[in-house]
Design an enzyme around this catalytic site. Sequence first.
Site, short mmCIF file in Angstrom:
data_model
loop_
_atom_site.label_atom_id
_atom_site.label_comp_id
_atom_site.label_asym_id
_atom_site.label_seq_id
_atom_site.Cartn_x
_atom_site.Cartn_y
_atom_site.Cartn_z
N ASP A 191 -9.11 31.37 12.58
CA ASP A 191 -9.29 31.81 11.19
C ASP A 191 -10.14 30.82 10.41
OD1 ASP A 191 -8.03 34.16 11.04
OD2 ASP A 191 -6.16 33.41 10.20
N LYS A 213 -16.21 35.25 10.91
CA LYS A 213 -17.61 35.71 10.99
C LYS A 213 -17.74 37.15 11.45
CE LYS A 213 -20.15 31.49 11.07
NZ LYS A 213 -19.83 30.43 12.04
N MET A 328 -2.64 32.71 -2.64
CA MET A 328 -3.75 33.64 -2.92
C MET A 328 -3.70 34.13 -4.37
SD MET A 328 -3.86 35.83 0.63
CE MET A 328 -2.11 36.15 0.79
N1 SAH Z 1 -0.40 31.53 6.74
C1 SAH Z 1 -0.84 30.64 5.71
C2 SAH Z 1 -1.17 31.37 4.44
C3 SAH Z 1 -2.29 32.36 4.58
S1 SAH Z 1 -2.74 33.11 3.09
C4 SAH Z 1 0.22 29.55 5.49
O1 SAH Z 1 1.35 29.69 5.98
O2 SAH Z 1 -0.11 28.55 4.85
C5 SAH Z 1 -3.98 32.03 2.51
C6 SAH Z 1 -3.51 31.28 1.30
O3 SAH Z 1 -2.71 30.19 1.69
C7 SAH Z 1 -4.59 30.65 0.46
O4 SAH Z 1 -5.18 31.58 -0.40
C8 SAH Z 1 -3.81 29.63 -0.29
O5 SAH Z 1 -3.05 30.21 -1.32
C9 SAH Z 1 -2.85 29.16 0.76
N2 SAH Z 1 -3.34 27.96 1.46
C10 SAH Z 1 -3.67 27.86 2.75
N3 SAH Z 1 -4.01 26.60 3.05
C11 SAH Z 1 -3.88 25.89 1.93
C12 SAH Z 1 -4.05 24.52 1.59
N4 SAH Z 1 -4.46 23.63 2.49
N5 SAH Z 1 -3.81 24.12 0.33
C13 SAH Z 1 -3.40 25.01 -0.60
N6 SAH Z 1 -3.22 26.31 -0.34
C14 SAH Z 1 -3.45 26.75 0.90
#
Ligand code: SAH
Length: 397
Positions: A191, A213, A328
């Site tokens: 991803d 991509k 998000m």
């Molecule tokens: N599966 C992922 C979430 C996927 S949805 C998890 O468990 O973290 C994607 C969202 O995750 C982003 O829009 C943001 O809100 C959050 N996110 C992912 N990585 C992040 C990071 N390093 N710092 C802050 N928010 C993050």
Amino acid sequence: MSLYPLALRLDGRKVLVVGGGSVTTRRIPALLDAGAQVRIVSPVLTPALHAHVEAGRLTWREGRFDESDLDGAWLVQVAVDDAEAAARVSAAAEERRIFCVRADDRTAATAWTPAVTRQGQITVAVTDGGDRRNAMALRDLIAAALTNHELPVARTEQGQVFLVGSGPGDPELITVKGRRLLDRADVVVADRLVPGMLLDELRPNVELVDAAKIPYGPSVAQEEINRILVDRALAGKFVVRLKGGDPYVFGRGGEEALACAKAGVPVTVVPGVTSSIAAPALAGIPVTHRGVAHEFTVVSGHVPPESDLSLVDWSALARLRGTLVILMGLKNLPKIADRLLADGRAADTPAAVVQEGSTTGQRVLRSTLGEVAAATAAAGLRPPAVVVVGDVVPVLG
Ligand code: SAH
């Protein structure tokens, strides 16, 4: 001294452990892992050993060693402070021809436990000629080598898919299991939010598919990803689907698991460190705190609150006093904050935004629910970011 190396099958076999202190506490997990029926004899136990007893993982006779404790035992381990008592156990075991490991005096023991490192089904055991530190140092070298080199794995004909969480961004926050699976992969489907450094370290012959991509809209792209996972696995490949954070937190991991299952492809999930907890933590915000928050709720903010497509009960969330973590949610933050305020959450409730948590790009903004949307825009914060609302935000100062 020349030793004869051996691997024991202890499953269902009685192992007597004499002593209930810290040495025993450290030795017990490997015995339980091997399926041994562990019996401890000791007047006292450490709290960790008590927990094993309470969970029914082993049995305990409160008291000092008695010869009858050896009845039915295949192996004895002695870890007591009193050398004379250890010698008595050892002598009684010798008489019954039961091998005996001694923590107090290895030279007097009939069996030695090696220094061990494990990787999957492989166990490397190192035994030395006397100085255990040599064995441990060599074991550490081998463990490091095993982590960095691919083992010739016995492959099954059938391919399989692992849905692996990569953690929030810092490449060191992937799990040990996830890391090892990456080392074995033939195909990695990654991803956008996956740490680039993990991909940088892949072997050159690994097929890397960048899921970000794939052209077309999001839902066609998801079908395409599902198809790639299934196709490669059916062709016998070892496929790692690497996803940001935890695969089942807003990652569409469930859909991919279903697609694999439907195609008859074995699929295994390897949970990851989710950004919903890790990003606040690394910004100094614990999602729960004693006396402050007894709950935390993680929601997606990708659909605005008033939308017909929203599955989130924002009014209910506004009534909660615990921690709210929104993923998000940057684009819709003004509407989300307004909705929470309109439904009764106080404007002075502490709030924070954490952008790119755990990476070198991490930025943290602290504000209040009433002002967080404007402050976020003014600061130019961008996704990926989590929004945290609740009294936990200032608890660590
Ligand atoms: N599966 C992922 C979430 C996927 S949805 C998890 O468990 O973290 C994607 C969202 O995750 C982003 O829009 C943001 O809100 C959050 N996110 C992912 N990585 C992040 C990071 N390093 N710092 C802050 N928010 C993050």
